[in-house]
Scaffold this active site. Structure first.
Site, PDB file in Angstrom:
ATOM      1  N   ASP A 112       0.829  -1.200   0.000  1.00  0.00           N
ATOM      2  CA  ASP A 112       0.000   0.000   0.000  1.00  0.00           C
ATOM      3  C   ASP A 112       0.866   1.253   0.000  1.00  0.00           C
ATOM      4  O   ASP A 112       1.465   1.615   1.013  1.00  0.00           O
ATOM      5  CB  ASP A 112      -0.910   0.004   1.225  1.00  0.00           C
ATOM      6  CG  ASP A 112      -1.947   1.114   1.184  1.00  0.00           C
ATOM      7  OD1 ASP A 112      -2.017   1.828   0.164  1.00  0.00           O
ATOM      8  OD2 ASP A 112      -2.695   1.268   2.169  1.00  0.00           O
ATOM      9  N   ASP A 299      -1.122   5.831  -7.115  1.00  0.00           N
ATOM     10  CA  ASP A 299      -1.471   4.869  -6.066  1.00  0.00           C
ATOM     11  C   ASP A 299      -1.319   3.441  -6.562  1.00  0.00           C
ATOM     12  O   ASP A 299      -1.566   3.147  -7.731  1.00  0.00           O
ATOM     13  CB  ASP A 299      -2.911   5.122  -5.602  1.00  0.00           C
ATOM     14  CG  ASP A 299      -3.332   4.227  -4.455  1.00  0.00           C
ATOM     15  OD1 ASP A 299      -2.558   4.100  -3.489  1.00  0.00           O
ATOM     16  OD2 ASP A 299      -4.427   3.646  -4.528  1.00  0.00           O
TER      17      ASP A 299
END
Length: 421
Positions: A112, A299
């Site tokens: 992440d 992301d």
């Protein structure tokens, strides 16, 4: 629609051990400065512990789009709340196999780039999501030591641990979760945070790597798309992540854009998008009087690139205009997740050419970056709309070597056949 968020209460402690037990890991003497590589396991590959053989490829794509929407909501919440109010999580797309503690215990972490903290569920756990691997027991690790840290609400314990890469230890701070929640399946043990903060994984091991605080990844196409296009069940190549600077991280074909720091949300990787070209139609971003020009977060956990609604509308109109003379029927997305879909049995729509214009970097996308095959007869635009800022998703990053240089504050893109490296 209600926002899907969950908080995590973690004790942060010292001296635990992470051991990355990866069959393909390459250890180039990290203590002397090296590059370490590992497989990123896409959740929809047959080798993934999250793989559900009962799902069709269409169902897998539909679930990926649902996760993407939830992930976007997570970023919206972050901008609505005061910084650091919660540790929140909303599912991801890639896993890594890790072991934690001395002796090592299995740990399946979600990669992440939108999180700083490395954390695992730990005993005793008064409120935990169910997980198949046993919870980490700090008392069973000879290298665990609790630290004291202050928070706004209470005093919590915080863990630091020697991290072991192959057989070599790295002192590493991590979070031990005792009151946890989130969109987890029970397979994951926690998160490997790769954000920009001081306690993220890359920040803590940078001193052992070539190039310092530098990591990159190369993502192969979504496994469900590969199955659609090849119409067979051949094994899917793994995506790769590298810690340390590769020899190929600069040179011909590499474009670089500044990495911007949001003074309020400093963990996220912000870029400045100046416009998108659809063939010769250049759609520019509206001028903003704000001093901070970061209008797009890059992301690793959001499937589709998300554009602000007004900008998306102009982008979609340009796509429609370029495709209007083709014999294509516009149809509704069978999953309800995309705004523009076409009826076609071809593997993927060829063109139109789409180019992202970041500050200093021109990134030319391929057709496979622009469209998603939803089922055997439907292809949809691989972009979504909503929120006041953009998110550059992994669909558009596929088959690019994407490098994050935290010391020089840049992000680079290099067109690459990620299945061959």
């Amino acid at each position: 629609m209600a926002k899907q968020y969950h908080s995590l209460s973690a004790t942060i402690a010292t001296s635990i051990v992470f051991l990355l037990v990866l069959s393909n890991a390459q250890d180039n003497a990290p203590h002397n400065g090296g590059v370490i590589s590992l497989n990123m396991i896409h959740r929809d590959t047959p080798s993934s512990p999250l793989y559900d053989a009962s799902l069709t490829d269409s169902q897998r794509v539909s679930k990926a789009l649902q996760r993407s929407r939830h992930r976007i909501n997570r970023f919206v919440l972050s901008e609505d709340e005061s910084p650091g109010a919660h540790l929140i999580y909303s599912s991801g797309e890639y896993l890594v196999n890790i072991s934690i503690g001395t002796p090592p215990r299995p740990f399946i972490g979600i990669v992440d780039t939108g999180s700083d903290l490395i954390w695992a569920q730990c005993m005793p756990c008064t409120e935990c999501f169910k997980q198949n691997p046993p919870l980490f027991d700090p008392s069973s690790s000879s290298t665990y030591k609790a630290l004291s840290c202050a928070s706004n609400e209470s005093t919590e314990t915080c863990p630091l641990t020697p991290l072991h890469w192959i057989r070599q230890p790295f002192p590493t701070l991590f979070g031990c979760g005792h009151h946890n929640g989130g969109e987890f399946t029970g397979v994951e043990s926690g998160i490997v945070g790769l954000g920009r903060g001081a306690v993220s994984f890359i920040s803590q091991i940078a001193g052992y790597l070539v190039g310092g605080k530098y990591f990159s990844y190369c993502l192969v196409p979504n496994p469900a798309q590969t199955s659609f296009q090849s119409n067979n069940s051949n094994p899917v190549s793994s995506s790769k992540m590298y810690f340390g600077r590769l020899n190929t991280s600069s040179g011909p074909g590499v474009v670089t854009t500044p990495l911007l720091t949001n003074p309020i949300y400093q963990s996220f990787y912000y870029l400045e998008l100046q416009g998108i070209s659809v063939e010769a139609n250049n759609i520019t971003v509206d001028a903003d009087a704000k001093d901070f020009k970061g209008n797009m977060i890059i992301d690793s956990g959001t499937a589709l690139t998300n554009l602000p609604e007004s900008f998306y509308d102009r982008f979609e109109s340009a796509i429609r205009e370029e495709l209007k003379d083709r014999d294509l029927e516009v149809k509704q997305d069978p999953t309800g997740g995309s705004d523009l879909c076409y009826s076609t049995k071809y593997d993927i729509l060829a063109g139109p050419n789409v180019t992202f214009h970041f500050n200093g970097a021109v990134v030319k996308l391929k057709s496979a970056n622009n469209f998603i095959r939803m089922d055997d007869e439907t292809v949809c635009l691989a972009f979504s709309s909503g929120s006041s800022f953009g998110i550059y998703g992994i669909w558009q990053q596929t088959n690019y070597l994407v490098g994050y240089d935290l010391e020089n504050k840049t992000v680079s893109f290099q067109p690459t056949d990620c299945a061959t490296i």
